[in-house]
Design an enzyme around this catalytic site. Structure first.
Site, PDB file in Angstrom:
ATOM      1  N   CYS B  83      -5.950 -12.151  78.357  1.00 23.50           N
ATOM      2  CA  CYS B  83      -6.506 -12.209  76.999  1.00 23.50           C
ATOM      3  C   CYS B  83      -7.627 -11.173  76.843  1.00 23.50           C
ATOM      4  CB  CYS B  83      -6.955 -13.627  76.667  1.00 23.50           C
ATOM      5  SG  CYS B  83      -7.276 -13.837  74.901  1.00 23.50           S
ATOM      6  N   HIS B 181      -2.471 -16.502  77.093  1.00 22.34           N
ATOM      7  CA  HIS B 181      -3.116 -17.287  78.157  1.00 22.34           C
ATOM      8  C   HIS B 181      -2.044 -17.974  78.999  1.00 22.34           C
ATOM      9  CE1 HIS B 181      -7.388 -17.135  76.976  1.00 22.34           C
ATOM     10  NE2 HIS B 181      -6.931 -17.020  75.750  1.00 22.34           N
ATOM     11  N   GLU B 183      -2.394 -19.445  81.730  1.00 23.29           N
ATOM     12  CA  GLU B 183      -2.968 -20.687  82.300  1.00 23.29           C
ATOM     13  C   GLU B 183      -2.967 -21.828  81.289  1.00 23.29           C
ATOM     14  OE1 GLU B 183      -4.683 -18.278  81.036  1.00 23.29           O
ATOM     15  OE2 GLU B 183      -6.598 -18.980  80.226  1.00 23.29           O
TER      16      GLU B 183
END
Lengths: 258, 209
Positions: B83, B181, B183
């Site tokens: 990001c 993202h 994650e």
């Protein structure tokens, strides 16, 4: 195309997840982190954790809770709301593991700090909470929970949106929150800026109502609270029923990355 | 088998906790990188990001980490930016005025074209033929940004579409960045992240042999 989102909401009071009815009556549901884990497993597009007693009791954000949630190994974006009054508190919330924050009290009592916050965290991390209530004369109005009075969309607040310092507005139908299938779409029209993406919350439960919300061009997401906690896989079931191209399809994929 | 240590750049405002927890879940060890000494014995540097470009670069400069990052990259060691972390790899940014970036992948960070925000889940479209990444084509990931890395075309690996195209993945040799993202992108994101980390470490080890 970017998909419209279904946000799972976990409401917390005195450290416990609760079922809220119009922010007046509450029924206990359990440990917040367990509910968050369920929503993650069922494929919510975002999860909003709203701690509703932090601002009124002037406790600041619940960092311990965010930390606990971050340590559950969930992999869904977390929006945190509750008790954020200063730039430092907001940064602490993100550092603890939240991805975005929803501002309420700060919009009334610390609005000058919001632009500094946007410069630090990025405006995409900031959402403004806009509760709408019906007055005794029937008028729908922006409402301040801290003073329990009607509030105004003053120039300073609207400038934050116009200057792109806040990315989305969470429009809450406060009277219908927690009531089955009752969201009043007129509340959308109370918010005056038509180009701000809206997240709707309060009484959205049936697929018909969610469909209506998601079909509105001003709406980027719909939030669902209590109604997701009654059955296993509620998000997947809801998404399958909706069958809309505008949303991310239900995800049933098993973990295979280990 | 030895567990790889993933260094996570900790410059103050980033979402280090989320990233650290996810990387640990993927069975890697982690170390927060706050000074030059922390770079020792890490297998890969991950630059996370939630925030605005100028304050992130100011924090990295204040911690005197630009030099060590360049030194780490120069030796062929793998770096992944996530990001804002991907945007920091650029030469410069125009977010809130002009700021110098890390200059690891040629390009500039500019406001998104034709939209104010790109927030939510979108599909990744792989646009070059690197077979390692073909498998990711069509997967859905979580984006949250209003500026994008306008990288030189030769370094753009993947895009997303939302009326206009958005640069979603860049790569130049041992440096890679993803605008979304992973994650926070549930199983698709975790699969991407574990695959990317392993392939970048493995490429780095073979180039250093």
């Amino acid at each position: 195309m970017i998909k419209k989102r279904i946000v799972g909401v976990v409401t917390i009071l005195n450290g416990w997840a609760v079922q809220s009815i119009g922010y007046k009556k509450y029924l206990p549901l359990g440990k917040p982190e367990c509910l968050v884990e369920n929503l993650d497993r069922w494929g919510a597009d975002e999860i909003m954790v709203q701690v509703i007693d932090r601002s009124t009791r002037q406790l600041g954000p619940d960092i311990q809770l965010i930390d606990k949630i971050a340590n559950t190994n969930i992999s869904t974006p977390i929006i945190y709301a509750g008790g954020i009054n200063t730039e430092e508190q907001a940064i602490e919330v993100i550092r603890a593991g939240a991805d975005r924050i929803c501002l309420d009290a700060m919009l009334h009592h610390g609005i000058g700090g919001v632009s500094k916050l946007a410069h630090k965290l990025g405006a995409q991390a900031l959402i403004a909470s806009i509760p709408i209530k019906k007055l005794s004369n029937g008028e729908l109005t922006y409402f301040n929970y801290l003073t329990n009075k009607k509030s105004n969309f003053n120039a300073e607040l609207l400038d934050l949106f116009s200057n792109k310092l806040i990315s989305e507005a969470l429009i809450i139908d406060a009277d219908n929150e927690g009531k089955n299938n009752s969201f009043n779409f007129d509340v959308i029209n109370v918010f005056p800026l038509e180009d701000v993406p809206l997240i709707l919350f309060g009484g959205l439960s049936s697929s018909e109502l969610l469909n209506t919300g998601l079909s509105n061009s001003r709406v980027s997401a719909v939030s669902v609270g209590n109604f997701l906690n009654y059955k296993e896989h509620s998000i997947q079931n809801l998404k399958s029923k909706l069958g809309l191209q505008a949303i991310r399809p239900a995800n049933y994929k098993q973990e295979s990355w280990t | 088998m030895r567990k790889h240590v993933i260094g996570i750049l900790d410059y103050g405002a980033g979402n280090c906790t989320s990233v650290k927890n996810t990387i640990n879940k993927l069975n890697f060890r982690t170390r927060l990188i706050k000074c030059e000494d922390d770079f020792k014995k890490i297998s890969l540097l991950l630059i996370p990001g939630v925030g605005a470009f100028p304050s992130a670069m100011a924090a990295i400069n204040k911690l005197k980490l630009v030099g060590p990052i360049h030194e780490y990259a120069k030796h062929g060691n793998p770096i992944i930016g996530v990001c804002l972390g991907m945007q920091l790899l650029a030469d410069c940014s125009y977010e809130l005025g002009f700021s110098q970036g890390l200059g690891l992948i040629p390009g500039e960070v500019k406001q998104l074209t034709g939209m104010d925000w790109h927030i939510g889940w979108n599909n990744l479209e792989i646009i070059n033929d690197e077979s390692n990444y073909r498998l990711l084509d069509g997967s859905s990931y979580y984006f949250n940004h209003s500026y994008e890395f306008k990288a030189a075309n030769e370094y753009v690996v993947g895009i997303s579409r939302n009326n206009h195209t958005v640069v979603a993945m860049v790569k130049k040799a041992n440096i890679c960045g993803v605008q979304f993202h992973p994650e926070k992108s549930q199983n698709d994101g975790l699969e991407l992240l574990v695959g990317l980390i392993n392939s970048m470490i493995s490429d780095g080890e073979s180039s250093n042999d």
